[in-house]
Write a protein that holds these residues in place. Structure first.
Motif, short mmCIF file in Angstrom:
data_model
loop_
_atom_site.label_atom_id
_atom_site.label_comp_id
_atom_site.label_asym_id
_atom_site.label_seq_id
_atom_site.Cartn_x
_atom_site.Cartn_y
_atom_site.Cartn_z
N THR A 1 -12.83 -1.03 8.82
CA THR A 1 -12.13 0.27 8.84
C THR A 1 -10.66 0.09 8.49
N ILE A 2 -10.04 -0.99 9.03
CA ILE A 2 -8.63 -1.27 8.70
C ILE A 2 -8.48 -1.49 7.19
N GLU A 3 -9.37 -2.32 6.62
CA GLU A 3 -9.27 -2.59 5.17
C GLU A 3 -9.51 -1.32 4.36
N ALA A 4 -10.50 -0.49 4.78
CA ALA A 4 -10.80 0.73 4.04
C ALA A 4 -9.63 1.70 4.07
N CYS A 5 -9.01 1.87 5.25
CA CYS A 5 -7.88 2.78 5.36
C CYS A 5 -6.70 2.29 4.53
N ASP A 6 -6.48 0.96 4.51
CA ASP A 6 -5.41 0.38 3.70
C ASP A 6 -5.65 0.67 2.21
N HIS A 7 -6.90 0.47 1.77
CA HIS A 7 -7.25 0.72 0.37
C HIS A 7 -7.03 2.19 -0.01
N ILE A 8 -7.45 3.09 0.86
CA ILE A 8 -7.30 4.53 0.58
C ILE A 8 -5.84 4.91 0.49
N LEU A 9 -5.02 4.36 1.43
CA LEU A 9 -3.59 4.66 1.42
C LEU A 9 -2.93 4.15 0.13
N THR A 10 -3.31 2.93 -0.31
CA THR A 10 -2.72 2.38 -1.54
C THR A 10 -3.06 3.26 -2.74
N GLN A 11 -4.31 3.68 -2.84
CA GLN A 11 -4.69 4.57 -3.95
C GLN A 11 -3.90 5.87 -3.92
N LYS A 12 -3.73 6.42 -2.73
CA LYS A 12 -2.99 7.68 -2.60
C LYS A 12 -1.55 7.51 -3.06
N GLN A 13 -0.89 6.38 -2.67
CA GLN A 13 0.48 6.15 -3.07
C GLN A 13 0.58 5.97 -4.58
N MET A 14 -0.42 5.27 -5.19
CA MET A 14 -0.40 5.08 -6.64
C MET A 14 -0.51 6.42 -7.36
N ARG A 15 -1.41 7.30 -6.85
CA ARG A 15 -1.54 8.63 -7.49
C ARG A 15 -0.24 9.42 -7.38
#
Length: 937
Positions: free
Chosen positions: A223-237
């Motif tokens: 869950t920690i890794e998934a939330c980190d990945h989602i946050l990174t994608q959101k910042q890139m967008r």
């Protein structure tokens, strides 16, 4: 180890297959929980806090654990760091962690380390908390156990050496008796733990539970890794959108800056050229007088030559700066997304790459050509306007490509100075996509209009100012409106037709005003029209993007649907009323509760003023036993009523099921005495159904008005179920009469059932008393002793309170019987039993005859000291009876030997140990001379 939650170990004798089935069910539940959590949408959305709360709640429900929490380490450095604050709810929970050494997992040290609770879920309170911290310096043994045992299972948390240091500050304040910790591994590092904390009786953690918690810890890491990945994608967008939005403005700003810079450079160059011309003129004058001034002007000529060299060098530098400016201008024109061209005197002198790509030409093919050659013939008339020096307007036109195809375009021009002259910079943008979008919009509007006119709902759109801006034909037909009404600009005038047709126009207009006061609100309502129609309406705001520009109202005629629903609702309410009473009869034996609920529900269903149940006495007078009456009318509950007109001739028709229904007692032709009796009760309309007692079921007779019992048995008339309408006359409907018939049958069944239950209850109580009492001594028998000891053992085990047992034996009672006879022996036993009853006066205490001359005293919530006091009191009072016993070697009177045992019961232990301890103490008392007591702890 397979019996968690303190299960009774006496169940070990269950078949092996049954135990396997139980384990299989638990594994299935845990597997399903893991699959559900893995597929949770909260993880996919990157909501870490909600994901943790969902995980802790599911684990608490599956394993039946009071407290489930997730903790993370703090204060440990690591090469690979997770982003701080990538989900706001964690705050400072993410931190530096240690770097793995080689491929083996490294456990963090204890210096400067602590763990912080991200989420704690308490099962019974149904609440989540966070923020608790535990420092490794305060609990070194516990942190060392976390590092060395995976997972860490502690069954007795209060005394276990691994967790004992947590007892005073954490475990006891929270009531924790057992806990199970599983590590959270991320990138080869232990970054936290998942903790299960049990409250109450100590719990033995099973291997299945340890594996399940380990899997949950892995899920938390994922869950920690998934939330980190989602946050990174959101910042890139977000960063990408920012660059796109900023690029165009920056480009225009750079073009303007470079244009101004070129203008300034050109002005400087003009000044330098003028200055050079002046210097050259002076040089020519010097040359004319050179021969005359050779000797005198040699030095001056040298100086002039040096100055000329400096001017030439300055001119060269100015030319280089001009070329650099031109190159920068070219780069800017190439960087834009539009086709850029420079027009000098109507002809193209420079274009960018976008122009050649858009029109399909090479750059050399377009230089020197007129702008009109690149426009469709029908649009070339606008070329003079575009090339005019003072023109800065935007035009929509059609451009012509090299291959002969055309495309719609948008052209803007602006005059700027360039290389010492005024030129036109023109930008051309392809607007094919915009044109297609406009066409699609026209089609969508046409489709929307067709859809609105084909629907069965009346639809109207109103602006935020209350003006009608659009409507369909069904709306006009539904409200019978004219075009003049629809064109009224004012809101109040535009909705005036509602006031003319609605039964409650003020309420509707008040709701309309509320919706306009709250533009975001949505709502629905049901409107009743004066012509009897029923209209459903629904409204919601009309938006353009994020802006609210009006409100849409939808109206639907549901008159027939409402009538059908009302009829169906009445039948359904009748069935529910009868079914509810049947359920109450099956589930409750409280006759008063059943009857009170019945009259209240009948009055609500019939919407009448009074409903009563009237019970006959043997003389045919009667009493109102239950009543539901409106506050403004006379209450008749518990009133004894004697109807002077009710005689023996009325009994038989009621026993045969006669039903009386009077719409108006004034027009029913009743006898004067009966009519006066009803007027005294404020009755205007009357419905009476008999309650027949003593038959199993009732059936409708052939005339549809009488109820007859099955068989030849004549039923007894128990009473009447009566509905009174006091506010006016009323025509009773067949559905209402059928309802009272059915309910009267159910009332008779409830009365019969209650009577049978009362008889059965009395018989059961007498049997229970006889089965629990010793017939000779009138104290509890051995059977009651065993039952009561088992009950109190389990109760006090849950409360962890003391339980004491006293076993008494009359000394040398066989010699007493042999000497005085059995009748005297029985009387002696009765006297001793009476003394025991007098010594224990608390309600929980129990005196029982344990054997022939043995008695037992069960003393709940009594410790060893209290039990010894009671035992000594019993011994002395029996001696005080001074019952002669000349054959006793101990005393000339009857005496007792007593054994006392005390303990704090435990669920997994047996009460037989307490009996054995008391029996051993009694044996010691007899061995030490009798007429005494001994205590066995």
């Amino acid at each position: 180890m397979f019996f968690p939650d303190g299960e009774d170990m006496t169940h070990h004798h269950q078949p092996v297959e049954q135990q396997k089935q139980l384990l299989k069910q638990r594994l299935n539940l845990q597997t399903q929980a893991l699959v559900t959590l893995a597929r949770s949408q909260t993880i996919d959305r990157g909501n870490f806090k909600a994901a943790l709360q969902e995980i802790t709640e599911v684990v608490a429900d599956i394993l039946n654990v009071e407290r489930v929490s997730v903790w993370l380490y703090q204060g440990i450095a690591v090469a690979q760091r997770l982003p701080l604050g990538f989900f706001p709810q964690v705050n400072e929970a993410f931190f530096e962690r240690g770097t793995p050494s080689g491929t083996a997992r490294q456990v963090p040290g204890t210096e400067g380390i602590r763990i912080k609770c991200l989420d704690l879920y308490e099962h019974n309170l149904r609440c989540h908390t966070s923020g608790t911290e535990l420092a490794a310096g305060n609990y070194p043994v516990y942190f060392q156990a976390l590092a060395s045992e995976c997972p860490l299972a502690v069954h007795d948390a209060q005394t276990d050496s691994r967790s004992q240091e947590l007892s005073e500050s954490y475990l006891r304040p929270n009531g924790i008796t057992s806990f199970l910790d599983a590590p959270i591994w991320l990138n080869g590092q232990m970054v936290g733990i998942v903790c299960l904390e049990h409250i109450g009786v100590q719990r033995q953690w099973t291997l299945i539970e340890e594996n399940f918690v380990t899997a949950i810890a892995t899920l938390v890491a994922l869950t920690i890794e998934a939330c980190d990945h989602i946050l990174t994608q959101k910042q890139m967008r977000q960063h990408h959108q920012f660059l796109v939005s900023e690029y165009h403005d920056d480009l225009e700003r750079l073009v303007e800056e470079r244009t101004a810079e070129l203008t300034r450079t050109n002005e400087k160059l003009q000044k330098e050229i003028q200055r050079r011309s002046t210097v050259e003129a002076q040089l020519r004058n010097y040359q004319q007088h050179l021969e005359e001034l050779v000797e005198e002007g040699t030095r001056e000529i040298i100086q002039t030559n040096e100055q000329l060299q400096r001017e030439i060098l300055s001119h060269q530098r100015a030319q280089e700066a001009l070329q650099e400016s031109e190159e920068q201008f070219r780069c800017l024109s190439e960087a834009t997304f539009e086709a850029i061209l420079i027009i000098d005197q109507g002809n193209l002198c420079q274009v960018n790459t976008n122009f050649t790509q858009l029109f399909g030409y090479e750059s050399g093919e377009v230089i020197g050509r007129n702008l009109g050659e690149f426009l469709a013939p029908e649009y070339r008339s606008c070329v003079p306007q575009l090339t005019a020096s003072n023109s800065e307007q935007m035009y929509e036109t059609c451009c012509l490509k090299k291959d002969g195809s055309t495309f719609p375009a948008e052209i803007r021009s602006k005059a700027i100075p360039y290389q010492g002259r005024l030129v036109k910079v023109t930008a051309i943008r392809d607007i094919t996509a915009q044109s297609q979008a406009q066409e699609e919009l026209k089609k969508s509007v046409s489709l929307l209009n067709a859809t609105l006119n084909s629907t069965t709902d009346g639809i109207v759109a109103v602006s935020t100012a209350g003006k009608i801006v659009s409507f369909n034909q069904k709306f006009v037909e539904m409200w019978g409106l004219s075009q003049d009404v629809l064109r009224v600009p004012e809101k109040q005038e535009g909705f005036k037709f509602f006031q003319e047709q609605l039964k409650e126009p003020e309420r509707f207009l008040e709701k309309v005003n509320q919706f306009y006061a709250q533009p975001n609100a949505e709502g629905d309502d049901v409107l009743e029209l004066k012509d009897g129609r029923i209209i459903e309406c629904f409204t919601q705001p009309q938006r353009s993007g994020f802006q609210i520009i009006g409100r849409v109202w939808s109206f639907r005629d549901v008159t027939e649907k409402a009538k059908a629903e009302n009829t169906l609702r009445q039948h359904l309410q009748q069935e529910l009323l009868i079914a509810g009473m049947c359920d109450r009869i099956r589930q409750s034996l409280n006759l008063g509760e059943i009857l009170n609920t019945t009259v209240e529900e009948v009055r609500q269903f019939l919407r009448t003023d009074r409903v009563i149940i009237y019970r006959f006495e043997p003389d045919w007078s009667g009493t109102v036993v239950v009543e539901s009456v409106a506050p403004e009318y006379l209450a008749t509950l518990d009133i004894v009523i004697h109807d002077p007109c009710f005689g023996a001739d009325q009994i038989v028709p009621y026993q045969q099921g006669r039903i009386q229904a009077f719409a108006d007692i004034c027009a029913a032709g009743l006898t004067p005495c009966y009519a006066d009796f009803l007027r005294q009760l404020q009755v205007r309309a009357n419905l009476v159904v008999p309650i027949l007692y003593g038959v199993s079921s009732q059936k409708r007779g052939g005339d549809g008005e009488r109820l007859r019992p099955e068989g030849d048995k004549e039923p007894a008339l128990w009473g009447l179920l009566i509905a009174h309408h006091c506010s006016g006359s009323r025509q009773w409907q067949p559905i209402e009469i059928d309802l009272l018939k059915s309910l009267a049958t159910q009332v008779a069944i409830a009365i019969q059932q209650s009577s049978l239950f009362e008889q059965l209850e009395a018989a059961n109580q007498e049997l229970q008393r006889l089965a629990s009492i010793d017939g000779l001594t009138q104290v509890a028998n051995r059977r009651r002793f065993d039952e009561y000891l088992h009950e109190e053992w389990r109760r006090l085990a849950r409360e962890q309170s003391p339980l004491s047992l006293i076993l008494c034996d009359i000394d040398y009672f066989k010699l007493y019987n042999d000497n005085y006879g059995h009748l005297a022996g029985d009387f002696c036993l009765q006297q001793v039993a009476a003394v025991l009853r007098q010594c224990v006066r608390r309600p929980p205490d129990l005196v029982a005859r344990y054997g022939g001359e043995e008695f037992a005293l069960i003393l709940p919530n009594t410790d060893a000291r209290g039990a010894a006091f009671v035992a000594e009191t019993v011994r002395q009072r029996v001696r005080g009876l001074r019952i002669p016993h000349v054959k006793s070697p101990v005393s000339q009177y009857v005496t007792l030997s007593l054994g006392v045992a005390s303990t704090i019961p435990r669920l997994y232990a047996s009460s037989q140990k307490l009996i054995g301890a008391a029996d051993e103490a009694l044996y010691q008392a007899k061995a030490e001379g009798r007429d005494c007591l001994r205590h066995q702890r």
